[in-house]
Structures are given as structure tokens and as C-alpha cells.
Design an enzyme around this catalytic site. Structure first.
Site, mmCIF file in Angstrom:
data_model
loop_
_atom_site.group_PDB
_atom_site.id
_atom_site.type_symbol
_atom_site.label_atom_id
_atom_site.label_comp_id
_atom_site.label_asym_id
_atom_site.label_seq_id
_atom_site.Cartn_x
_atom_site.Cartn_y
_atom_site.Cartn_z
ATOM 1 N N LYS A 10 0.812 -1.222 0.000
ATOM 2 C CA LYS A 10 0.000 0.000 0.000
ATOM 3 C C LYS A 10 0.847 1.275 0.000
ATOM 4 O O LYS A 10 2.051 1.223 0.252
ATOM 5 C CB LYS A 10 -0.935 -0.040 1.215
ATOM 6 C CG LYS A 10 -1.969 -1.172 1.145
ATOM 7 C CD LYS A 10 -2.987 -1.050 2.265
ATOM 8 C CE LYS A 10 -4.063 -2.104 2.130
ATOM 9 N NZ LYS A 10 -5.122 -1.924 3.154
ATOM 10 N N TYR A 50 -12.486 -2.103 -4.086
ATOM 11 C CA TYR A 50 -13.011 -2.205 -2.723
ATOM 12 C C TYR A 50 -14.540 -2.104 -2.691
ATOM 13 O O TYR A 50 -15.107 -1.716 -1.669
ATOM 14 C CB TYR A 50 -12.390 -1.125 -1.833
ATOM 15 C CG TYR A 50 -10.987 -1.468 -1.356
ATOM 16 C CD1 TYR A 50 -10.768 -2.539 -0.499
ATOM 17 C CD2 TYR A 50 -9.890 -0.712 -1.732
ATOM 18 C CE1 TYR A 50 -9.489 -2.849 -0.039
ATOM 19 C CE2 TYR A 50 -8.606 -1.020 -1.278
ATOM 20 C CZ TYR A 50 -8.420 -2.091 -0.430
ATOM 21 O OH TYR A 50 -7.164 -2.398 0.032
ATOM 22 N N PHE A 58 -15.863 3.945 6.434
ATOM 23 C CA PHE A 58 -14.472 4.273 6.117
ATOM 24 C C PHE A 58 -14.191 4.278 4.609
ATOM 25 O O PHE A 58 -13.073 4.576 4.188
ATOM 26 C CB PHE A 58 -13.509 3.313 6.831
ATOM 27 C CG PHE A 58 -13.690 1.853 6.498
ATOM 28 C CD1 PHE A 58 -13.167 1.310 5.333
ATOM 29 C CD2 PHE A 58 -14.386 1.003 7.359
ATOM 30 C CE1 PHE A 58 -13.320 -0.040 5.017
ATOM 31 C CE2 PHE A 58 -14.549 -0.346 7.057
ATOM 32 C CZ PHE A 58 -14.015 -0.864 5.871
ATOM 33 N N ARG A 86 -2.567 -14.240 4.997
ATOM 34 C CA ARG A 86 -3.305 -13.569 6.075
ATOM 35 C C ARG A 86 -2.577 -13.740 7.415
ATOM 36 O O ARG A 86 -2.537 -12.834 8.234
ATOM 37 C CB ARG A 86 -4.745 -14.072 6.141
ATOM 38 C CG ARG A 86 -5.529 -13.654 4.909
ATOM 39 C CD ARG A 86 -6.989 -13.984 5.005
ATOM 40 N NE ARG A 86 -7.700 -13.118 5.939
ATOM 41 C CZ ARG A 86 -7.982 -11.851 5.697
ATOM 42 N NH1 ARG A 86 -7.612 -11.274 4.573
ATOM 43 N NH2 ARG A 86 -8.641 -11.135 6.578
ATOM 44 N N THR A 92 -6.037 -6.723 10.711
ATOM 45 C CA THR A 92 -6.241 -5.484 9.943
ATOM 46 C C THR A 92 -5.686 -4.275 10.687
ATOM 47 O O THR A 92 -5.047 -3.405 10.101
ATOM 48 C CB THR A 92 -7.756 -5.275 9.681
ATOM 49 O OG1 THR A 92 -8.265 -6.437 9.040
ATOM 50 C CG2 THR A 92 -8.007 -4.067 8.802
ATOM 51 N N ARG A 103 2.013 -6.345 9.262
ATOM 52 C CA ARG A 103 1.276 -5.147 9.689
ATOM 53 C C ARG A 103 1.787 -4.633 11.034
ATOM 54 O O ARG A 103 1.800 -3.420 11.278
ATOM 55 C CB ARG A 103 -0.221 -5.429 9.737
ATOM 56 C CG ARG A 103 -0.825 -5.436 8.323
ATOM 57 C CD ARG A 103 -2.242 -5.902 8.339
ATOM 58 N NE ARG A 103 -2.908 -5.698 7.064
ATOM 59 C CZ ARG A 103 -4.009 -6.330 6.707
ATOM 60 N NH1 ARG A 103 -4.549 -7.214 7.536
ATOM 61 N NH2 ARG A 103 -4.564 -6.099 5.552
ATOM 62 N N ASN A 113 -2.388 0.304 6.692
ATOM 63 C CA ASN A 113 -1.947 -0.942 7.318
ATOM 64 C C ASN A 113 -1.001 -1.762 6.424
ATOM 65 O O ASN A 113 -0.983 -2.983 6.473
ATOM 66 C CB ASN A 113 -3.153 -1.774 7.780
ATOM 67 C CG ASN A 113 -4.067 -2.175 6.635
ATOM 68 O OD1 ASN A 113 -3.836 -1.801 5.491
ATOM 69 N ND2 ASN A 113 -5.092 -2.943 6.932
ATOM 70 N N HIS A 116 -2.365 -5.316 1.659
ATOM 71 C CA HIS A 116 -3.663 -5.970 1.495
ATOM 72 C C HIS A 116 -3.426 -7.419 1.091
ATOM 73 O O HIS A 116 -2.472 -7.707 0.364
ATOM 74 C CB HIS A 116 -4.472 -5.279 0.393
ATOM 75 C CG HIS A 116 -5.656 -6.080 -0.075
ATOM 76 N ND1 HIS A 116 -6.856 -6.093 0.603
ATOM 77 C CD2 HIS A 116 -5.809 -6.936 -1.125
ATOM 78 C CE1 HIS A 116 -7.693 -6.910 -0.026
ATOM 79 N NE2 HIS A 116 -7.080 -7.439 -1.074
ATOM 80 N N GLU A 127 -9.526 -10.732 -7.594
ATOM 81 C CA GLU A 127 -8.554 -9.641 -7.428
ATOM 82 C C GLU A 127 -7.362 -9.812 -8.378
ATOM 83 O O GLU A 127 -6.873 -8.831 -8.945
ATOM 84 C CB GLU A 127 -8.122 -9.560 -5.964
ATOM 85 C CG GLU A 127 -9.282 -9.113 -5.075
ATOM 86 C CD GLU A 127 -8.985 -9.112 -3.584
ATOM 87 O OE1 GLU A 127 -7.866 -9.505 -3.179
ATOM 88 O OE2 GLU A 127 -9.879 -8.691 -2.815
HETATM 89 P P1 CMP Z 1 -7.697 -4.281 3.522
HETATM 90 O O1 CMP Z 1 -7.279 -5.627 4.002
HETATM 91 O O2 CMP Z 1 -7.043 -3.756 2.304
HETATM 92 O O3 CMP Z 1 -9.293 -4.267 3.313
HETATM 93 C C1 CMP Z 1 -10.091 -3.120 3.528
HETATM 94 C C2 CMP Z 1 -9.312 -1.936 4.018
HETATM 95 O O4 CMP Z 1 -10.068 -0.886 4.561
HETATM 96 C C3 CMP Z 1 -8.415 -2.379 5.165
HETATM 97 O O5 CMP Z 1 -7.399 -3.226 4.704
HETATM 98 C C4 CMP Z 1 -7.981 -1.027 5.711
HETATM 99 O O6 CMP Z 1 -6.914 -0.453 4.957
HETATM 100 C C5 CMP Z 1 -9.222 -0.149 5.461
HETATM 101 N N1 CMP Z 1 -9.951 0.205 6.687
HETATM 102 C C6 CMP Z 1 -10.041 1.444 7.177
HETATM 103 N N2 CMP Z 1 -10.792 1.460 8.273
HETATM 104 C C7 CMP Z 1 -11.194 0.204 8.502
HETATM 105 C C8 CMP Z 1 -12.011 -0.406 9.505
HETATM 106 N N3 CMP Z 1 -12.572 0.278 10.503
HETATM 107 N N4 CMP Z 1 -12.208 -1.751 9.412
HETATM 108 C C9 CMP Z 1 -11.644 -2.463 8.391
HETATM 109 N N5 CMP Z 1 -10.887 -1.904 7.426
HETATM 110 C C10 CMP Z 1 -10.650 -0.591 7.475
#
Ligand code: CMP
Length: 138
Positions: A10, A50, A58, A86, A92, A103, A113, A116, A127
Site C-alpha cells: 500500500k 473495494y 471508512f 493472512r 487489519t 502489519r 496498514n 492488502h 482480485e
Molecule cells: P484491507 O485488508 O485492504 O481491506 C479493507 C481496508 O479498509 C483495510 O485493509 C484497511 O486499509 C481499510 N480500513 C479502514 N478502516 C477500517 C475499519 N474500521 N475496518 C476495516 N478496514 C478498514
């Protein structure tokens, strides 16, 4: 179980110069890079990628963040790839991620974070297909 997953390194990782370190972690864990691209996501691309989060509070911030700088997208191969990635990424929210995860080491916040990873085999396929043709996967 499929042997493929998809990752995005990212904008926060690329800005801080952590791209190489994160790729090293992936390689050290036995992931093979089937294909890798450097991309500046458009707003349309980020919104589509997304799309499942469209209704989440968010979502606008997530799209702004994911279009704020260069990312690297990659298709990866390893046995049980989705679960393996994962586990290596961690939770996350980096503050809740286990020690030793990507992370925990490189993430800044629940939004920024670091990386992805696909959350299921079905989504990995979707994807990967979003960015790569089958003929590009080597
Ligand atoms: P990712 O695994 O890329 O999938 C969705 C993304 O939304 C997550 O990582 C974060 O970068 C972003 N995000 C921001 N806020 C939140 C939240 N409250 N819960 C989950 N994902 C979030």
C-alpha cells in the site's frame, strides 16, 4: 484450497521505502511472485476494487488513501496461499496484530496498514483478474 493469492503493497509502505523489505518477507515465507506491477490507482479503480466496502463509513477515506500514492500489486503462489498470507500480514489493525507480522512491523493505523491480502480463494481469483491476464502469471 487454491495456491494463489493477491496482494497490494500500500501507499504508506511505498512512501516509507518498505516495499523491498515487505517483498523480502514474502519471499522468506516461500511465496513465489507470479507477477508484479507498479500502479497508481485511479479513483474508479479503487472504488471498484473495494466495492464490497462501498457502504462502510471508512470507504471514502479508504479510496482517498489508496489513490494517494504508488502501490505495487502482485499475484502470489504458495500452498494454501490465502491463509498463509493472512497469517503473515496479521490483523487489519496493526496495533492488534501479532508480533512478527508485516502489519505489526510496518503498519501505521487500521487504514494505513501496509499491505492488502485476499480474504478467500474466490476473492483471490477476482482480485488477480482485476490486474493481471492469465498469460502474465509465470
Ligand atoms: P484491507 O485488508 O485492504 O481491506 C479493507 C481496508 O479498509 C483495510 O485493509 C484497511 O486499509 C481499510 N480500513 C479502514 N478502516 C477500517 C475499519 N474500521 N475496518 C476495516 N478496514 C478498514
Amino acid at each position: 484450497m487454491s495456491n494463489r493469492t493477491f496482494t497490494i503493497i500500500k501507499p504508506d509502505s511505498v512512501r516509507k521505502g518498505n516495499f523491498g523489505k515487505i517483498v523480502s518477507r514474502l519471499e522468506a515465507e516461500g511465496f513465489r511472485i507470479l507477477s508484479l506491477k507498479k500502479v497508481n490507482l485511479s479513483t474508479k479503480q479503487a472504488e471498484a476494487f473495494y466495492g464490497v466496502h462501498r457502504e462502510r463509513p471508512f470507504f471514502p477515506d479508504l479510496v482517498r488513501y489508496m489513490t494517494s500514492g504508488t502501490v505495487y500489486v502482485a499475484a502470489l503462489e504458495k500452498e494454501n496461499a490465502v491463509l498463509a498470507l493472512r497469517t503473515l500480514m496479521g490483523a487489519t489493525d496493526p496495533s492488534k496484530a501479532d508480533a512478527g507480522t508485516i502489519r505489526k512491523e510496518f503498519g501505521e493505523s487500521i487504514e494505513q496498514n501496509a499491505i492488502h491480502g485476499s480474504d478467500s480463494d474466490d476473492n483471490a481469483k477476482i482480485e488477480i483478474g482485476f490486474f493481471f491476464a492469465e498469460s502474465e502469471l509465470m
